[in-house]
Design an enzyme around this catalytic site. Sequence first.
Site, PDB file in Angstrom:
ATOM      1  N   ARG A  83      -4.058   4.213  11.044  1.00 62.31           N
ATOM      2  CA  ARG A  83      -3.433   4.672   9.812  1.00 62.31           C
ATOM      3  C   ARG A  83      -4.469   4.777   8.707  1.00 62.31           C
ATOM      4  NH1 ARG A  83      -0.985   1.045   7.791  1.00 62.31           N
ATOM      5  NH2 ARG A  83      -0.987  -0.594   9.352  1.00 62.31           N
ATOM      6  N   TYR A 211      -2.779  10.582  14.884  1.00 60.07           N
ATOM      7  CA  TYR A 211      -2.571   9.150  15.175  1.00 60.07           C
ATOM      8  C   TYR A 211      -1.103   8.751  14.918  1.00 60.07           C
ATOM      9  CZ  TYR A 211      -2.377   4.177  14.877  1.00 60.07           C
ATOM     10  OH  TYR A 211      -1.990   2.876  15.069  1.00 60.07           O
ATOM     11  N   LYS A 220       6.572   4.905  10.809  1.00 60.54           N
ATOM     12  CA  LYS A 220       6.248   4.300   9.510  1.00 60.54           C
ATOM     13  C   LYS A 220       6.763   5.151   8.346  1.00 60.54           C
ATOM     14  CE  LYS A 220       4.026   1.061  11.612  1.00 60.54           C
ATOM     15  NZ  LYS A 220       4.605  -0.288  11.689  1.00 60.54           N
ATOM     16  N   HIS A 240       9.535  -4.286   8.185  1.00 62.23           N
ATOM     17  CA  HIS A 240       8.489  -4.263   9.218  1.00 62.23           C
ATOM     18  C   HIS A 240       8.616  -5.542  10.040  1.00 62.23           C
ATOM     19  CE1 HIS A 240       3.886  -3.862  10.110  1.00 62.23           C
ATOM     20  NE2 HIS A 240       4.596  -3.232  11.010  1.00 62.23           N
ATOM     21  N   SER A 262       0.496  -5.566  10.735  1.00 64.56           N
ATOM     22  CA  SER A 262       0.140  -4.830  11.946  1.00 64.56           C
ATOM     23  C   SER A 262      -0.871  -5.610  12.778  1.00 64.56           C
ATOM     24  CB  SER A 262      -0.488  -3.493  11.546  1.00 64.56           C
ATOM     25  OG  SER A 262       0.342  -2.850  10.611  1.00 64.56           O
ATOM     26  N   CYS A 264      -0.643  -8.326  14.560  1.00 63.03           N
ATOM     27  CA  CYS A 264      -0.622  -9.796  14.457  1.00 63.03           C
ATOM     28  C   CYS A 264       0.324 -10.405  15.481  1.00 63.03           C
ATOM     29  CB  CYS A 264      -0.220 -10.237  13.051  1.00 63.03           C
ATOM     30  SG  CYS A 264      -1.509  -9.976  11.827  1.00 63.03           S
ATOM     31  N   ASP A 291       8.899  -3.838  16.067  1.00 70.23           N
ATOM     32  CA  ASP A 291       8.140  -3.388  14.892  1.00 70.23           C
ATOM     33  C   ASP A 291       8.995  -3.147  13.648  1.00 70.23           C
ATOM     34  OD1 ASP A 291       5.591  -2.657  13.798  1.00 70.23           O
ATOM     35  OD2 ASP A 291       6.209  -0.553  13.861  1.00 70.23           O
ATOM     36  N   ARG A 380      -3.614   2.131  22.052  1.00 67.84           N
ATOM     37  CA  ARG A 380      -2.168   1.913  22.075  1.00 67.84           C
ATOM     38  C   ARG A 380      -1.532   2.347  23.386  1.00 67.84           C
ATOM     39  NH1 ARG A 380       0.383  -0.020  17.122  1.00 67.84           N
ATOM     40  NH2 ARG A 380      -1.329  -0.230  15.666  1.00 67.84           N
TER      41      ARG A 380
HETATM   42  C1  OXD Z   1       1.372  -0.608  12.634  1.00 67.70           C
HETATM   43  C2  OXD Z   1       2.043  -0.164  13.875  1.00 67.70           C
HETATM   44  O1  OXD Z   1       0.302  -0.074  12.297  1.00 67.70           O
HETATM   45  O2  OXD Z   1       3.103  -0.731  14.171  1.00 67.70           O
HETATM   46  O3  OXD Z   1       1.916  -1.489  11.962  1.00 67.70           O
HETATM   47  O4  OXD Z   1       1.573   0.757  14.545  1.00 67.70           O
HETATM   48 MN    MN Z   2       3.836  -2.055  12.660  1.00 71.25          MN
END
Ligand code: OXD
Ligand code: MN
Length: 596
Positions: A83, A211, A220, A240, A262, A264, A291, A380
Amino acid sequence: MNAAIDVFKRNEFPGSSLAALNAWVAEVAALTQPDHIHWCDGSDAENALLTKQMLADGTLLPLNPETHPHSWLHRSSPSDVARVEHLTFVCTAQPDDAGPNNHWMAPAEAHAKMDALFAGCMRGRTLYVIPYCMGPIDSPLSRCGVEITDSPYVVANMRIMTRMGAPALARIEREGTFVKGLHSTGELDPDRRFIMHFPDELAIKSFGSGYGGNALLGKKCHALRIASHQARHEGWLAEHMLIVGIENPQGETHYIAAAFPSACGKTNLAMLIPPEGYRQAGWKVWTVGDDICWMRPGADGRLYAINPEAGFFGVAPGTSDSSNPNALATISHHTIFTNVAVTDEQEPWWEGLDTRTPALDWQGRKYDPANGPAAHPNSRFTVSAKQCPSYSAKAEDPQGVPISAIVFGGRRASLVPLVFEARDWTHGVLVGAAMGSETTAAATGAVGVMRRDPMAMKPFCGYNFADYFAHWLSFDRAGAKLPKIFHVNWFRKGGDGKFLWPGFGENLRVLEWMIQRVEGKADAVETPIGHLPRAEDLNLDGVALSDEAHDLLFGFDRAGWQAEFAGIGEYLQEFGARTPQALKDEQQRIAARLAH
Ligand code: OXD
Ligand code: MN
């Protein structure tokens, strides 16, 4: 070709509700000048055709069909791997409505800038129209959108991540409203890349990136930035957060929603495998989402949550049979991998998976450790949630699941104990607002820098954080039966720089304490920062913790918290007079208690 003819050819849904959609598609086609227009129906046949096309032009590369059936590798442009928060804007009439937490641009200026980039950008390409629904197709909590894109990779990912195609189009026709997302990969030039949000118009324009977080607009952009704005006006929350169900040996399930920044470990926590002793005793864990969580008060005053997504767009590195066996099982087939490495046997590979040495790195170069990690740190997998062995049947429930506890957590090497409980809702909102975490590879920029990330929404809140905090506080009203709020830190380090808590499946021990607190069955020690368990309040059977770990995971460092609260006070000041007084009062009350 005449784009307009194709637009109206699709109009086999007579009636007026789709008129706005048709008009918008025609307007976008006139601007972007595609060679073809394709309305996505989400069918298997459509997916097979697009996949064949992408395999032919190299957008997708085949993986080993024996070990990873129906799975593909996509390599993105090396400058398009995460991002881009510095290029992401919220465009409201007044800058203060976007707040200091967002980059702001005036809507007219942003539209002009984006329309100049979009002009003629789809010449020689196909324009795909993707109707999608965020959330179970028949849920009153769900919301629909339409993404227009020139990327078949985006179509394939949206098909996994959302309820995409004909049923979503039918709902849009019924409801007449939808979020409009316009996307083009452009030339993937970082200097011609912007992600713009127009909350008042329920619109998104994204140019120059393929991306996921920038290009899969349901995620998002819609489900957090636009939805948070909608949620504020309609009395719900777009967060989130993962959603996980914890079933005890008596067969009772508590649902927990947990916000972490993100990368974590939200996916790992959502798919947690109980430690051996817990498994034998009959504990089970059910994944609802990893998420995003949309929640709203139900008739009984509790908060009910849905996962608006239908798939996982998870971070690959670190995923292994020991860290997350459920994820590994989930991605063993029908998965799109992006920017991972491959082995000689054409199997996807990333750091932390196993001890093999890959053949090619994420850029397709012969693997050479001198070039850095084999898989990009933000590589990913995109996969349907239905493939997850722990996927909860309740994830498809249109009513959502009742939330018993909300958890906030960050990456904090020092100060912050393993877990504590907020005294009440207002304190809990402050705990969320004060969240701090070290940055990760999910966004471009430096990694490991501590920043405030309220409710893990810093990159995703579509309006002024001060108003967002006020919105959170407003849920504490007559008749509300709100969840308890907790804070966790799985990432505390010892003097040797190593993590003190084993994490992963062992985190269930902490969740069990929370559930017992919810049920009024567990003890805690009252401190100025909230209720802390003593080590003996948790089931630590079979966990070997050093004395240092005991002290730091369950301890309370008054001097350290004094400094932290001074920092939190300064942070709240950044939002000026708009910061709710109740939140400032709470911060001052705790700061005063810490001073004695
Ligand atoms: C983030 C995702 O960047 O979930 O938070 O991809
Ligand atoms: Mn996320």
